[in-house]
Motif scaffolding. Structure first.
Motif, short mmCIF file in Angstrom:
data_model
loop_
_atom_site.label_atom_id
_atom_site.label_comp_id
_atom_site.label_asym_id
_atom_site.label_seq_id
_atom_site.Cartn_x
_atom_site.Cartn_y
_atom_site.Cartn_z
N UNK A 14 15.16 87.73 22.64
CA UNK A 14 14.38 88.95 22.46
C UNK A 14 12.96 88.76 22.99
N UNK A 15 12.39 87.57 22.74
CA UNK A 15 11.06 87.28 23.26
C UNK A 15 11.07 87.23 24.78
N UNK A 16 12.13 86.65 25.36
CA UNK A 16 12.25 86.61 26.82
C UNK A 16 12.30 88.01 27.41
N UNK A 17 13.09 88.89 26.79
CA UNK A 17 13.23 90.26 27.29
C UNK A 17 12.07 91.15 26.86
N UNK A 18 11.31 90.73 25.84
CA UNK A 18 10.21 91.54 25.34
C UNK A 18 10.68 92.75 24.56
N UNK A 19 11.71 92.57 23.73
CA UNK A 19 12.29 93.69 22.99
C UNK A 19 12.46 93.33 21.52
N UNK A 20 12.61 94.35 20.69
CA UNK A 20 12.91 94.18 19.27
C UNK A 20 13.25 95.54 18.69
N UNK A 21 13.68 95.57 17.44
CA UNK A 21 13.96 96.82 16.77
C UNK A 21 15.43 97.16 16.75
N UNK A 22 15.79 98.17 15.96
CA UNK A 22 17.18 98.50 15.71
C UNK A 22 17.90 99.13 16.90
N UNK A 23 17.19 99.53 17.94
CA UNK A 23 17.86 100.08 19.11
C UNK A 23 18.32 98.99 20.08
N UNK A 24 18.01 97.74 19.75
CA UNK A 24 18.33 96.61 20.60
C UNK A 24 19.56 95.89 20.05
N UNK A 25 20.48 95.48 20.92
CA UNK A 25 21.53 94.55 20.54
C UNK A 25 21.45 93.34 21.47
N UNK A 26 21.09 92.19 20.89
CA UNK A 26 21.11 90.94 21.64
C UNK A 26 22.49 90.32 21.48
N UNK A 27 23.19 90.11 22.58
CA UNK A 27 24.49 89.45 22.53
C UNK A 27 24.30 88.00 22.98
N UNK A 28 24.59 87.08 22.07
CA UNK A 28 24.47 85.66 22.38
C UNK A 28 25.84 85.17 22.83
#
Length: 325
Positions: free
Chosen positions: A166-180
């Motif tokens: 998320x830090x790499x992409x510069x995103x956060x919050x409930x509209x984001x889904x990070x898939x590991x």
């Protein structure tokens, strides 16, 4: 999910997750790190929890997907080179086609909403609804080859990688889904014996909510996680990798309707919209190959509260409440 939810408090609450269980000994127990579990084809219980109801939390109103390929086992530099089953291009293509009128598969999630009374089962035009992307929802991909993935990563290490991404992409919050995405040959704790994948949420360094998904290398689990579950016919779909989209689609649909498990939309026994329709092989809501914006993918059906005159049911296609099947 398909297990009663354990309502946790304090530090234990951070361990709540939603899991997709793989083929395992009959009625295998949910791993401690995943109190929301979807049982395997061999041990999937009957749907008993009725329609989903609103728990008072947020839903995803503008979905955006970010994928991190975790560890140098995927390859070095910025290029994925170790992907023997072709999971990376298939997964990416699937999500890049999950938008607009050409995707009637995931559109059923738009009936669910936030900002209505707890216990609501039919939003109608009230509240703010789950969003359906108008265009490709993939915001970015990243090969994190700066580290080596542990051989048996646990939930805390997966969550930490999601925060790093998320830090790499510069995103956060409930509209984001990070898939590991976990590489081939790596077995996160519980994978193959207990689950296929799970989703949960954590917080960023700045304290923002962050939904994320643990996505093991699904083809490593074979039939236990969906290989050859759906007849492919002349669709061009590869039966050996069907699980990539069946499992990935399951977690996506649950994330957008319940990004912070279990505060969104669940039934009376704690099942989310994907759990209630997992591994349906025939009849209403059977898993199938569907066309999404000109490409074919294997998917499972999703629970629709307003199907069958609001009695609810599993649907594979949803154009509107009056046009679904």
């Amino acid at each position: 999910m398909l297990r009663p939810i354990k309502h946790l408090t304090g530090p234990a609450a951070a361990l709540a997750a939603a899991a997709l269980l793989t083929a395992s000994p009959a009625m295998a127990h949910t791993p401690e790190t995943a109190t929301h579990a979807m049982h395997s084809r061999a041990a999937s219980p009957a749907v008993t929890g009725g329609n989903l109801s609103y728990g008072g939390g947020n839903v995803v109103t503008n979905p955006k997907i970010y994928i991190v390929y975790w560890g140098n086992q995927w390859g070095t530099g910025s290029t994925v080179t170790n992907d023997p089953s072709g999971e990376v291009p298939l997964q990416l293509s699937f999500f890049q086609h999950a938008y607009g009128s050409g995707d009637t598969w995931s559109n059923s999630v738009t009936q669910y909403c936030q900002g209505v009374a707890v216990g609501t089962t039919q939003c109608g035009s009230s509240g703010t609804h789950v969003g359906h992307p108008a265009a490709d929802p993939v915001g970015g991909t990243w090969l994190d080859s700066s580290v080596k993935t542990p051989s048996k990563p646990n939930q805390s290490s997966i969550a930490a990688e999601a925060v790093k991404a998320a830090a790499h992409f510069g995103v956060s919050g409930d509209n984001v889904e990070i898939i590991v995405d976990v590489p081939h040959g790596i077995v996160p704790q519980g994978f193959k014996t207990q689950y296929c994948a799970w989703h949960d949420h954590t917080t960023t360094a700045g304290g923002a909510d962050l939904p994320y998904t643990n996505m093991p290398y699904v083809p490593d689990a074979g039939a236990g996680c969906g290989a050859n579950f759906v007849a492919t016919g002349s669709s061009g779909v590869n039966g050996a990798t069907e699980g990539v989209t069946i499992v990935g689609g399951h977690e996506y649909a649950e994330t957008v309707s319940d990004p912070a498990p279990s505060s969104g939309w669940l039934d009376s026994v704690g099942a989310e919209n994907g759990d209630k329709c997992a591994w349906v092989s025939s009849g209403q809501g059977a898993s199938a190959v569907v066309a999404m914006n000109g490409a074919n993918y294997a998917v499972q059906s999703l629970w629709s509260n307003n199907f069958n005159s609001n009695a609810g049911g599993c649907v594979i296609s949803y154009t509107s409440a009056a046009n679904q099947h």
